[in-house]
Design a protein around this motif. Structure first.
Motif, PDB file in Angstrom:
ATOM      1  N   ARG A 108       0.858  -1.181   0.000  1.00  0.00           N
ATOM      2  CA  ARG A 108       0.000   0.000   0.000  1.00  0.00           C
ATOM      3  C   ARG A 108       0.895   1.232   0.000  1.00  0.00           C
ATOM      4  O   ARG A 108       1.495   1.578   1.014  1.00  0.00           O
ATOM      5  N   SER A 110       2.754   4.638   0.375  1.00  0.00           N
ATOM      6  CA  SER A 110       2.614   5.723   1.348  1.00  0.00           C
ATOM      7  C   SER A 110       2.632   7.094   0.672  1.00  0.00           C
ATOM      8  O   SER A 110       2.275   8.090   1.292  1.00  0.00           O
ATOM      9  N   SER A 111       3.065   7.125  -0.580  1.00  0.00           N
ATOM     10  CA  SER A 111       3.086   8.373  -1.343  1.00  0.00           C
ATOM     11  C   SER A 111       3.024   8.044  -2.829  1.00  0.00           C
ATOM     12  O   SER A 111       3.242   6.905  -3.240  1.00  0.00           O
ATOM     13  N   ASP A 185       2.817  -1.243   4.438  1.00  0.00           N
ATOM     14  CA  ASP A 185       3.151   0.051   3.851  1.00  0.00           C
ATOM     15  C   ASP A 185       4.284  -0.096   2.847  1.00  0.00           C
ATOM     16  O   ASP A 185       5.186  -0.927   3.005  1.00  0.00           O
ATOM     17  N   HIS A 187       7.064   2.343   0.791  1.00  0.00           N
ATOM     18  CA  HIS A 187       7.652   3.682   0.801  1.00  0.00           C
ATOM     19  C   HIS A 187       8.646   3.876  -0.351  1.00  0.00           C
ATOM     20  O   HIS A 187       9.168   2.899  -0.902  1.00  0.00           O
TER      21      HIS A 187
END
Length: 217
Positions: A108, A110-111, A185, A187
């Motif tokens: 998923r 994060s940005s 997460d 990144h």
């Protein structure tokens, strides 16, 4: 406690952060695939077990790390700081509890910059093919994952390139494993450099090629 296999090729900028965030009791096995930036020494200095893997290829490094592991449960995690090792218990927990045989961490972002568009499109296409091949409703190949060491070795995974993670899933599915997908997460890389797998269109194309060969078997 689980062992954590970290396939590594020139990750000197990310390893200190990654290794410092391993949960207490988790042992890092850095499978160094010919780094020239001092990654192996950095890993050793931070307390990791270092396995030198002369055969080039992501799968070669991942499997050598698996063979070097001694824990009952083994996790896999990228060494580029794109995923937080503190989330490893999230994927290892169901395996340790006997609730799943293989747990995949669904990335998923994060940005917006964490997952390049070309890599996301390729992952979606591969996920669709993987669903057709296995019948499982999976959305990601899950670079962060966990399973029992003995069971993984018994699968007889042969791919030593980028197809290794996919072959693990297809063979686990064929063997009737309980496979679960959980969110983790994702990144941007810690050092700002591009991923060797998804950072370029060429790298993504090579990955898709290797994985397509696995699906065609």
């Amino acid at each position: 406690m689980p062992d954590v296999v970290l396939p590594c090729l020139d990750e000197a900028g990310a390893l200190p952060w990654v290794l410092s965030r391993l949960p207490e009791g988790y042992r890092a096995i850095v499978a160094d695939n010919g780094s020239t930036d001092g990654s192996a020494q950095i890993a050793a200095d931070h307390g990791a077990t270092v396995v030198h893997v002369p055969q080039r290829g992501f799968g070669a490094a991942a499997h050598a790390g698996l063979e070097a592991a001694t824990a009952d449960v083994v996790c896999f995690c990228d060494a580029d700081a794109s995923m937080d090792p503190r989330q490893l218990p999230r994927v290892a927990g169901p395996v340790e509890a006997g609730e799943a045989d293989l747990v995949l961490g669904r990335r998923r972002p994060s940005s917006r910059g964490a997952w390049p568009p070309h890599a996301r499109v390729a992952n979606t296409a591969l996920s669709i093919l993987m669903r057709r091949r296995t019948g499982l409703r999976l959305h990601d190949l899950g670079p962060m994952r966990a399973a029992r060491r003995a069971d993984l070795l018994a699968l007889g995974i042969t791919d030593r390139r980028f197809g290794y993670p996919l072959e693990m899933v297809t063979k686990a599915s064929d063997a009737g494993w309980r496979i679960r997908e959980l969110d983790v997460d994702y990144h941007p890389r810690a050092d700002g450099t591009k991923s060797k797998v998804t950072g370029t269109v060429l790298g993504t194309a090579k990955t898709v090629r290797d994985m397509s060969r696995v699906l065609s078997r």
